[in-house]
Design an enzyme around this catalytic site. Structure first.
Site, PDB file in Angstrom:
ATOM      1  N   GLU A 159       0.877  -1.110  -0.003  1.00 13.53           N
ATOM      2  CA  GLU A 159      -0.046   0.000   0.095  1.00 13.53           C
ATOM      3  C   GLU A 159       0.729   1.060  -0.130  1.00 13.53           C
ATOM      4  OE1 GLU A 159      -3.008   0.042  -0.924  1.00 13.53           O
ATOM      5  OE2 GLU A 159      -3.544  -1.878  -0.300  1.00 13.53           O
ATOM      6  N   PRO A 190     -18.054  13.753   6.249  1.00  9.80           N
ATOM      7  CA  PRO A 190     -19.569  13.620   5.929  1.00  9.80           C
ATOM      8  C   PRO A 190     -20.120  14.956   5.828  1.00  9.80           C
ATOM      9  CG  PRO A 190     -18.982  12.304   7.846  1.00  9.80           C
ATOM     10  CD  PRO A 190     -17.542  13.050   7.465  1.00  9.80           C
TER      11      PRO A 190
END
Length: 635
Positions: free
Chosen positions: A166, A500
């Protein structure tokens, strides 16, 4: 026994490739594998796995998707290089926590089930200094597992193999310069030094893209069509593509469409033949058996990752630096084949987050964000429509987003429907210093306005989010206390991207005496810019009134004032919104109005589909306020 163990590093082994060794010795353990049992290298995995073990290849970079089996291949190559070739390795994960997870979830489960590892690792069943979550000391080699976030984890480490898993999540510069250079220092001077870099990708311009550009060859898997034998790399394509993944859009329902999934051969003549160029998932395994990894830049190709040939078929040296690109289209582990990929695609339905996840994880490609080009405001002017009343019949809930400037207070009312359409309803502007009582009173009066729906119902603004950052925050706090702590909520943009639409605390801020909502402004802008292109008769569409006072040319310009621009950070290139000095209050106020809606949905269990009249809305609002003590711990 001790003498035998001491002499074991000198024991001669029959040379094996990485694929041969893994197929003979490697196992997939219970609990950490979808299909446990003896490892069997799949056709799409053979060349990449052999490249990981090929001494002629110095650097291999894998731009990986999900469903490719990369982590298992990596573990197989790791132990092959150690057990079979006695190469010591250091494995880097993005941080220490992920490094520990890699040991616990991927390395340790192999120890009880792979006899070849046990034979080379005397302490495999013990818990001592030779067998920890950070280090495995075996006979003739060792494996270190470290996090890449601390510069100390790079110091005093010299190995034959360095693995960076990663890599896209690593910092570009960990404090000692370019991290790629730092990683390669770990194998400097080794006789057969090897670096294995692998990662899923996010945006263009990251370190994986850079490594691909630096590679001598970048390979894609080309497969022969089962009908015409034309070699081709599998591509997803789109509705206008002449080849790629296809399904029958004339069928009713997403499930029926996904069941028709197939691949269309790129050969036009094959498409005209009796088979119509239709390739089924059942053909894939046999196609991959005959596949070639081809570098489109150089024409060099390989079938097994060991022998390489030029475009005319002459054998050539293995490239020193290679890149591998692949997608889940090649996976033989799909329970329902390509059906599940098409189902996943059809489920996106314009959601930018789902689209990015599909591009990054399923197709293994960089995601080029939408909104990197500014939409012409004339498109919005032409989109405006004449409402039949102040509020259209299907609007069931009103919120307001407000903005404070040094010389005015400005707000926009937005209406929302049960199927997530959005209507701009009203605009408020009051010039003057926000600290003046007249301006404050005007805001209070505005928030108390009522509107008449086309069916005669009277509807009011249910919740307000008003920006407090940068301009007269004390006025916004005062208005919240005057109008109602949970009806008029101060808000500010979140400090980081990807948050969000709203994040609201469970208690009032002790310093201000109000609630403060954090608004994920980039997420809200993604929603607006995606939905503004949805046709007016469809769900999620944005509706604008044909009213110059509310939505004139200046407002339309503000709504499309921002675009995404690349920005370099320590983590790589990210795309951030930039208004380039243009006014953007109308867009900001939409963000806050959307945040107010989400507060109602997430904190007060608002269900738009259950609201048909203002009476329902008022009853729900009353129930919400009666439950404040339980919901938010209001004091």
């Amino acid at each position: 026994m001790a003498v035998r163990r001491g002499l074991s590093p000198l024991k001669t082994q029959v040379p094996q490739t990485a694929v041969e060794w893994c197929d003979e010795h490697f196992f997939l353990p219970e609990g950490s594998s979808q299909i446990p049992g003896r490892w069997a290298t799949q056709p799409v995995q053979k060349a990449p796995l052999n490249m990981m073990g090929n001494d002629a290849i110095n650097i291999i970079t894998v731009q990986k998707p999900t469903r490719f089996g990369y982590t298992k291949m990596l573990c197989g190559a790791l132990w092959y290089l150690g057990v079979h070739k006695k190469r010591s390795t250091v494995v880097y994960q993005p941080n220490d926590a992920l490094a520990k997870d890699f040991t616990v979830n991927e390395i340790n489960p192999l120890l009880p089930v792979v006899p070849a590892i046990q034979a080379a690792f005397p302490d495999w069943s013990l818990n001592n200094e030779n067998n920890t979550v950070k280090k495995k000391v075996c006979t003739g080699f060792s494996i270190d597992i470290k996090g890449a976030e601390s510069p100390n984890n790079f110091r005093a480490i010299t190995k034959q193999v360095v693995i960076a898993d990663e890599l896209g999540a690593f910092s570009i510069n960990g404090g000692e310069g370019d991290n790629i250079k730092v990683l390669l220092k770990r194998i400097q001077g080794a006789s057969f030094g090897k670096a294995i870099f692998g990662s899923t990708v996010v945006y263009s311009g990251d370190v994986i893209e850079r490594l691909m550009l630096e590679a001598d060859c970048v390979f894609n898997f080309h497969l022969p069509c089962p009908h015409c034998k034309t070699m081709q790399a599998l591509e997803w394509g789109d509705k206008d593509s002449a080849h790629g993944m296809k399904w029958d859009n004339s069928l009713v329902g997403d499930e029926a469409k996904s069941q028709s999934a197939h691949y269309l051969c790129r050969n036009i003549e094959c498409q005209s033949a009796e088979t119509k160029g239709r390739i089924e998932y059942r053909h894939l395994s046999r196609m991959e058996d005959r596949g070639r990894w081809i570098c489109e830049k150089t024409g060099i190709w390989t079938e097994d990752g060991l022998s390489f040939y030029n475009a005319v078929g002459n054998k050539v040296r293995a490239p020193r630096r290679v890149g591998i690109k692949c997608s889940a289209l090649y996976s033989l582990n799909l329970t329902e084949g390509w059906i599940e990929l098409v189902r996943e695609w059809l489920d996106i339905k314009g959601d930018p987050d789902k689209l990015q996840a599909f591009i990054n994880l399923t197709l293994g490609l960089h995601f080029d964000p939408v909104n990197t080009r500014r939409l012409d405001h004339q498109v919005l002017l032409d989109r405006r429509e004449q409402y039949k009343a102040q509020v259209p019949n299907d609007v069931v809930y009103l919120t307001c987003g407000g903005d404070t400037q040094d010389n005015r207070m400005e707000g926009y009312v937005w209406g929302f429907t049960a199927d997530n359409r959005k209507y701009m309803i009203d605009r408020f502007v009051c010039m003057g210093d926000p600290r003046d009582p007249e301006v404050e009173d005007a805001v209070v009066e505005f928030c108390a306005r009522t509107y008449t729906r086309a069916d005669g119902e009277v509807i009011r603004i249910s919740r307000v989010c008003w920006d407090l950052a940068g301009h007269r925050a004390e006025v916004v706090y005062k208005l919240s206390k005057r109008i109602g702590l949970l009806r008029f909520i101060p808000c500010r943009g979140a400090s980081s991207y990807g948050q969000p639409v709203q994040t609201m605390p469970m208690q009032v801020n002790k310093k201000t005496g109000t609630y403060i909502v954090q608004v994920g402004t980039d997420t809200a802008k993604d929603i607006f810019y995606a939905d503004i292109e949805v046709p007016l008769n469809e769900q999620r569409a944005v509706h604008l009134p044909l009213d110059g006072r509310i939505c004139g040319e200046d407002v339309c310009k503000q709504l499309v004032s921002e675009i995404r621009k690349p920005k370099k950070t320590k983590q790589g290139v990210v795309f951030v919104y930039d208004n380039e000095g243009r006014r953007n209050e109308a867009l900001d106020c939409f963000n806050y109005a959307l945040a107010a809606l989400q507060v109602s949905i997430e904190k007060f269990s608002l269900d738009l589909s259950s609201f048909k009249t203002e009476k329902n809305v008022q009853m729900a609002a009353a129930a919400s306020f009666a439950d404040l003590g339980k919901k938010l711990g209001a004091q």
